[in-house]
Design an enzyme around this catalytic site. Structure first.
Site, PDB file in Angstrom:
ATOM      1  N   TYR A 135       4.047  -8.503   2.847  1.00 13.71           N
ATOM      2  CA  TYR A 135       3.221  -8.751   4.026  1.00 13.71           C
ATOM      3  C   TYR A 135       2.554 -10.124   3.966  1.00 13.71           C
ATOM      4  O   TYR A 135       2.321 -10.751   4.983  1.00 13.71           O
ATOM      5  CB  TYR A 135       2.112  -7.696   4.129  1.00 13.71           C
ATOM      6  N   LYS A 190      10.514   0.584  -6.350  1.00 12.59           N
ATOM      7  CA  LYS A 190      11.960   0.384  -6.210  1.00 12.59           C
ATOM      8  C   LYS A 190      12.388  -0.416  -7.429  1.00 12.59           C
ATOM      9  O   LYS A 190      13.031  -1.471  -7.338  1.00 12.59           O
ATOM     10  CB  LYS A 190      12.260  -0.332  -4.875  1.00 12.59           C
ATOM     11  N   ASP A 222      13.120   5.492  -1.839  1.00 11.39           N
ATOM     12  CA  ASP A 222      14.073   6.239  -1.002  1.00 11.39           C
ATOM     13  C   ASP A 222      13.961   7.735  -1.293  1.00 11.39           C
ATOM     14  O   ASP A 222      13.937   8.571  -0.377  1.00 11.39           O
ATOM     15  CB  ASP A 222      15.508   5.719  -1.168  1.00 11.39           C
ATOM     16  N   ASP A 246       3.223   1.432   4.180  1.00  5.95           N
ATOM     17  CA  ASP A 246       3.232   1.406   5.647  1.00  5.95           C
ATOM     18  C   ASP A 246       4.217   2.447   6.162  1.00  5.95           C
ATOM     19  O   ASP A 246       3.904   3.249   7.047  1.00  5.95           O
ATOM     20  CB  ASP A 246       3.641   0.004   6.127  1.00  5.95           C
ATOM     21  N   ASP A 250       3.438   6.652   7.751  1.00  2.00           N
ATOM     22  CA  ASP A 250       3.835   7.133   9.081  1.00  2.00           C
ATOM     23  C   ASP A 250       4.612   8.442   8.954  1.00  2.00           C
ATOM     24  O   ASP A 250       4.418   9.376   9.744  1.00  2.00           O
ATOM     25  CB  ASP A 250       4.711   6.107   9.813  1.00  2.00           C
TER      26      ASP A 250
HETATM   27  C1  IPM Z   1      -0.554   0.000   9.927  1.00  4.10           C
HETATM   28  C2  IPM Z   1       0.115  -0.826  11.005  1.00  4.10           C
HETATM   29  C3  IPM Z   1      -0.056  -2.300  10.673  1.00  4.10           C
HETATM   30  C4  IPM Z   1       0.667  -2.549   9.360  1.00  4.10           C
HETATM   31  C5  IPM Z   1       0.419  -3.301  11.760  1.00  4.10           C
HETATM   32  C6  IPM Z   1      -0.256  -3.025  13.095  1.00  4.10           C
HETATM   33  C7  IPM Z   1       0.223  -4.724  11.344  1.00  4.10           C
HETATM   34  O1  IPM Z   1       1.441  -0.452  11.136  1.00  4.10           O
HETATM   35  O2  IPM Z   1      -1.778  -0.159   9.735  1.00  4.10           O
HETATM   36  O3  IPM Z   1       0.121   0.805   9.292  1.00  4.10           O
HETATM   37  O4  IPM Z   1       1.875  -2.805   9.341  1.00  4.10           O
HETATM   38  O5  IPM Z   1       0.009  -2.477   8.325  1.00  4.10           O
HETATM   39 MG    MG Z   2       2.003   1.226   9.976  1.00  2.00          MG
END
Ligand code: IPM
Ligand code: MG
Length: 357
Positions: A135, A190, A222, A246, A250
């Site tokens: 990042y 990884k 993975d 990240d 999710d």
């Molecule tokens: C998160 C989001 C952010 C990230 C974006 C909006 C930059 O996806 O907080 O998970 O990638 O960290």
């Molecule tokens: Mg995110």
């Protein structure tokens, strides 16, 4: 106590308004100041993270953040895009430790896309390193390729990198968090392919020697993605880098029924923190009053616990959220048959009622 309120874009303004409502009915006194961030700040001041907004955040004990981003800004130069605001806040405030707890409320087991028995009772904590990795790694950019498979062709590149202190401090955070839970840490890497993550694994192992009471295992990313949807309850504390965290967070969110339920805390070494729902600005449903405010309300609870030292008030909010779910109230993202569908403001009002009952 000083709280900077940064609602941002899209549904950010709607959900933060509900969290503020909830904070205002607690018997606490704090100073709040609101500022523009993301696309909203770009429109007003030409920059997604204006100096004044950054200063406000730096001077506060905690930041309550909504969400940033909209497709209409995708064509802007990267430094002007809304996402740079949240990345800039993380970097400038040194918010390296991101906590994303994924808890499946018993009331919501049927809202999850996974079978009831896989998610019922789920309570995992993803700890994501937040200020390093690909990042932020330099160099990055576009150029004419000097070598590689197609010398002379256009190419783009980013740099994945981690330093020893960056890995050590997030490993300590994970082991200490595990001590307050079931004393198990899974470090996700990884190492089979990437030098950065062999280094990660070596250092997490080294730090782990200082925590003989905490069980440490390692998993390739993975496989971790697969295990998260196969047998998520096997995890307790998961610690990983910025990019993998990240993605995995999710995925973990969906285990809980909806990403609209997932709060997060991002802390620096002074316990100053930024609190935001784990979801984005959802421009597709912005302005419709249907977004789920619970992730933001639960983020405000994390703020009270971690940065403002008000654990009782945090617990009260969490109990109130539990109560409204038990009353059968559901925003569309967590709605299922037999439940009462409500909008953003009605959900916030219900939490307020549960708090003041
Ligand atoms: C998160 C989001 C952010 C990230 C974006 C909006 C930059 O996806 O907080 O998970 O990638 O960290
Ligand atoms: Mg995110």
């Amino acid at each position: 106590m000083k709280i900077a309120i940064l609602p941002g874009d899209g549904i950010g303004t709607e959900i933060v308004a509900e969290a503020v409502k909830v904070l205002n009915v607690l018997d606490l006194t704090f100073e709040t100041e609101t500022a523009l961030v993301g696309g909203a700040a770009f429109e007003a001041h030409g920059h997604p993270l204006p100096e004044a907004t950054l200063k406000l955040a730096k001077d506060a004990d905690a930041v309550l953040f909504g969400a940033v981003g909209d497709w209409k800004y995708d064509k802007l130069d990267r430094p002007l895009r809304p996402e740079q605001a949240i990345l800039g806040l993380r970097k400038n405030l040194g918010l390296f430790a991101n906590f994303r707890p994924a808890i499946c409320y018993p009331q919501l087991v049927d809202a999850s896309s996974l079978k009831r028995e896989l998610v019922s009772g789920l309570d995992i904590l993803i700890i994501r390193e937040l200020t390093g990795d690909i990042y932020f790694g330099q160099p990055r950019g576009r150029r004419v390729s000097p070598d590689g498979h197609f010398p002379g062709a256009e190419e783009a590149f980013d740099t994945m990198r981690y330093s020893r202190p960056e890995i050590e401090r997030i490993a300590h955070v994970a082991f200490q968090a595990a001590r307050k839970r079931s004393k198990r840490v899974t470090s996700v890497d990884k190492a089979n392919v990437l030098e950065t993550f062999q280094f990660w694994k070596d250092i997490v192992t080294e730090v782990g020697l200082q925590y003989p009471d905490v069980e440490l295992d390692h998993m390739y990313v993975d496989n971790a993605a697969m295990q998260l949807v196969r047998a998520p309850k096997k995890f307790d504390v998961v610690v990983t880098g910025n990019m993998f965290g990240d993605i995995l967070s999710d995925a973990a969110a969906m285990l809980t029924g909806s990403i609209g339920m997932l709060p997060s805390a991002s802390l620096n070494d002074k316990n100053q923190g930024l609190y935001e729902p784990s979801h984005g600005s959802a421009p597709d449903i912005a302005g419709k009053g249907v977004a789920n405010p619970l992730a933001t309300i639960l983020s405000a609870a994390m703020m009270l616990r971690f940065s403002l030292n008000q654990p009782e008030s945090a617990a009260r909010i969490e109990k109130a959220v539990d109560a409204v779910l038990s009353q059968g109230l559901r925003t569309p993202d967590i709605h299922s048959e037999g439940m009462t569908q409500v909008g953003t403001a009605a959900m916030g009002d219900a939490v307020v009622r549960a708090l003041t009952a």
